[in-house]
Design an enzyme around this catalytic site. Structure first.
Site, short mmCIF file in Angstrom:
data_model
loop_
_atom_site.label_atom_id
_atom_site.label_comp_id
_atom_site.label_asym_id
_atom_site.label_seq_id
_atom_site.Cartn_x
_atom_site.Cartn_y
_atom_site.Cartn_z
CG HIS A 78 -4.90 0.56 -1.80
ND1 HIS A 78 -5.79 1.48 -2.30
CD2 HIS A 78 -5.44 0.09 -0.65
CE1 HIS A 78 -6.82 1.58 -1.48
NE2 HIS A 78 -6.63 0.75 -0.47
CG ASP B 34 -2.20 -0.85 0.91
OD1 ASP B 34 -2.22 -1.56 -0.11
OD2 ASP B 34 -3.15 -0.80 1.71
#
EC number: 3.1.3.16
Length: 707
Positions: A318, A285
């Site tokens: 992500h 992320d």
């Protein structure tokens, strides 16, 4: 804080270890207590001196002795009164502290509920995309896709209906690499940002960091150069990295950064640059939500290129193009690089798919972004062809399989392994069950963690994926550690960032906490909490406004007497049924609704905030609220169709996206009303809608109060 070339040396004085700070606080407290005791002893001894001097003068007569002793006796301390006062002060302090903690927890619950609701929407949208892709595949088999391809959304989805890039498709990969080559991009003479050349070294990285600090943007030629070089390194790495601390005798693990470049600078300043004796693991992320995602990514990738044996990157949930469409990274690239963002985006999709998915330290500590499930096995993770998963949100399709059944069985098992390690969260309850709150991955209990560690001979599971107030948190009897490195994640002052250093042969954890804010030291805890709470309540009010019509209908049904008010308990039940956010609505009622004078009822008729889109007055409330409620999903659809990253969509694309949104929400939207809204948003009447103008067109207004 700076992190220039001189910051490569470690600074022990800045190592803010948790244990050291606790000891210092205890020592300071004992010193204050000794100081108070000495003052009391001095006071009592001086009183004794006065008493002895007065008693020497009292031998003249018995009467004068009694009178003088009463007059000259100094007031002695009253221990009982002092203790009662101290207890009272402690009660007041603890009550105040408890109230602040209750407010903080409620605020935290609002932020997490809204965050996870957004992730649920994203996964539901992608499930919807999967259904569309499946339908396209069936139509393709029947030879009837011509009509579908006329739709902008269908055209965009056709790219994802194809299998992911495979080594066997050498021509496809080769063309992608040629199209994204840095040699295709020229540097303008007016460019004043940092310059890079191969081979990269630490001084170049340090200069790049200093340039990023003053908001200079790296030229797309250098961005593509970094991505190509990093791709070569990641492609040569196994799916599960294994590192040893036999030389370094330490290792540093950092959690989510989410585009927070200031936090990365603090980490490098406090802990030094990666080296053989100072290795790092960054646990996924790196992008989305923060405003400097590409800067964080370029610095981390550049450090990998400089010394690939000193810094290891794990993929997070992500590092996924579909997530980037919704949570800001694609928007950031479009804003900073305009037309040249297209090759960067294409190359990033491929680079993300080559990132390792887990790291093992000394066969002792297992590091992964999300977590585990009862099906997670390291041997399976080792064998997963991770590059097939350009998006972890759906299983890849392999046309080479002999049968559809074989294809489904093999790919779904691999996909489940990937999904679990990137999306799962620990829970206190035993067992393993679907993570319905996020919409993907699993919840795993302490028994699952213990079984996984015992099976593989590990001592500790380190993961990230969840924001923690202190920046880290132990769970599952100290066998599961969450590390989160992005401070001020929800709002300035909302949380600390942290990283953990495992030091020595026993690898004892030492935590370093920080907050990348210049203002938090000047404000009190109450003031900081007030700012964070205000931000959370504002977001919650906006969320409730998107459900305004549904809520009013529910309130009127429950209000049998048609009095325009409801008891708080009934009101909270209605709000929970409609929103499904699982929040403490009774406690939040005074902040998000108008209460009666006695505080027992919610005056629901006085809620005047409604959603509005554009400037048209001929609006259907249901349509407007549906668009407002799903504006993030609508933006995702637009960016999905905006293949050239121009930031504009045509009227046809807008209407198509709204119709798709109606199918997705199972609430069909009338084309006439959509056209009216589109015309009101098209301010310059050129037939195109700018995405930024679209988002600004969504707003909440106060309607006139009906008398």
């Amino acid at each position: 804080m700076g992190c220039g070339p001189s910051s490569g040396r470690q600074n022990p004085s800045t190592e803010l270890k948790k244990s050291t700070r606790a000891t210092t606080t205890t020592t300071s407290s004992s010193q204050r207590n000794n100081y108070n005791d000495n003052n009391q002893n001095t006071s009592s001894s001086s009183g004794n001196k006065k008493e002895s001097s007065s008693s020497s003068k009292q031998h003249s007569s018995k009467k004068s002795k009694k009178s003088n002793s009463k007059k000259n006796r100094s007031p002695s301390p009253q221990p009982q009164l002092t203790i009662k006062s101290a207890i009272l002060i402690q009660k007041w302090y603890r009550r105040c502290e408890a109230r602040l903690e209750a407010r903080r927890r409620a605020t935290w619950q609002i932020f997490t509920a809204l965050e996870y609701a957004g992730e649920q929407d994203q996964l539901k949208l992608y499930d919807f995309f999967a259904d569309v892709i499946r339908a396209m595949a069936e139509e393709n088999g029947k030879g009837g896709v011509e009509n579908g391809r006329n739709s902008p959304l269908m055209s965009a989805l056709s790219h994802y209906a194809k299998p992911s890039l495979m080594d066997s498709e050498g021509e496809t990969v080769k063309k992608m690499l040629e199209d994204t080559s840095p040699t295709n991009v020229d540097i303008d003479r007016n460019y004043k940002g940092p310059t890079l050349s191969l081979p990269l070294d630490k001084p170049q990285v340090a200069k790049m960091i200093e340039a990023f600090k003053v908001n200079k943007v790296l030229h797309p030629k250098y961005v593509l150069m970094i991505l190509h070089e990093a791709r070569k390194i990641f492609k040569a790495m196994p799916s599960v990295s294994r590192i040893s601390t036999s030389i370094s005798n330490q290792v540093t693990i950092c959690g989510d950064l989410h585009g927070k470049f200031d936090d990365l600078c603090i980490i490098l300043y406090k802990n030094g640059y990666p080296s053989v004796d100072n290795p790092y693991i960054f646990n996924g992320d790196f992008v989305d939500r923060g405003g400097q995602s590409i800067e964080v990514l370029c610095v981390l990738f550049a450090l990998v290129i400089v010394d690939p044996m000193s810094i290891y990157l794990n993929r997070g949930n992500h590092e996924d193009h579909i997530m980037n469409l919704r949570y800001g990274f694609i928007k950031e690239l479009s804003t900073k690089y305009k037309d040249l963002s297209t090759p960067i985006t294409r190359l990033l999709e491929d680079v993300f798919s080559w990132l390792p998915i887990a790291t093992i330290i000394d066969r002792d500590i297992f590091v992964v972004h999300g977590g585990i499930s009862d099906q997670t096995e390291v041997s399976k993770l080792d064998k997963i062809p991770r590059h097939r998963f350009q998006s972890v949100l759906r299983p890849p399709v392999n046309k080479g399989m002999e049968s559809e059944k074989e294809n489904s069985a093999v790919n779904v098992d691999e996909w489940k392994q990937m999904l679990d390690i990137m999306w799962s969260d620990p829970k206190q309850n035993k067992g393993c069950w679907p993570n319905v709150f996020r919409g993907g991955g699993s919840y795993f209990g302490a028994d699952i963690t213990a079984s996984f560690l015992e099976k593989h001979g590990f001592r500790l599971l380190v993961r990230s994926h969840e924001c923690k107030f202190e920046g880290y948190e132990f769970s599952h009897n100290n066998t599961c550690l969450t590390v989160f490195s992005a401070s001020n994640y929800y709002e300035t002052g909302s949380n600390r960032g942290a990283y953990v250093k495992f030091i020595g042969k026993s690898k004892q954890p030492h935590f370093v906490q920080y907050m990348a804010s210049k203002t938090h030291r000047k404000s009190t805890l109450r003031e900081r909490l007030g700012v964070v709470e205000e931000s959370a309540v504002k977001e919650l009010k906006e969320k409730l406004s998107s459900f305004h019509t549904d809520l009013q209908k529910e309130f009127e049904i429950m209000d049998i007497e048609k009095s325009g008010k409801l008891p708080i308990l009934k009101w909270s039940d209605c709000v929970e049924r409609i929103t499904g956010l699982n929040l403490p609505w009774i406690a939040l009622a005074p902040k998000v609704a108008t209460l009666s004078e006695d505080g027992k009822y919610v005056m629901y008729k006085e809620d005047r905030r409604i959603a509005q889109v554009g400037g048209t007055h001929a609006q259907e409330k249901d349509i407007v609220e549906s668009l407002y409620r799903h504006k993030s999903t609508l933006e995702t659809l637009f960016r999905f169709m905006d293949k050239d990253n121009s930031g504009q969509v045509s009227m046809k694309e807008f209407i198509d996206a709204c119709e798709v949104l109606g199918k997705y929400t199972k609430r069909p939207l009338q084309t006439d009303y959509i056209s009216q809204i589109a015309e009101s948003i098209d301010f310059n009447k050129d037939g195109f809608i700018d995405l930024n103008e679209l988002l600004e067109a969504f707003r909440l207004v106060d309607r006139p109060l009906l008398r």
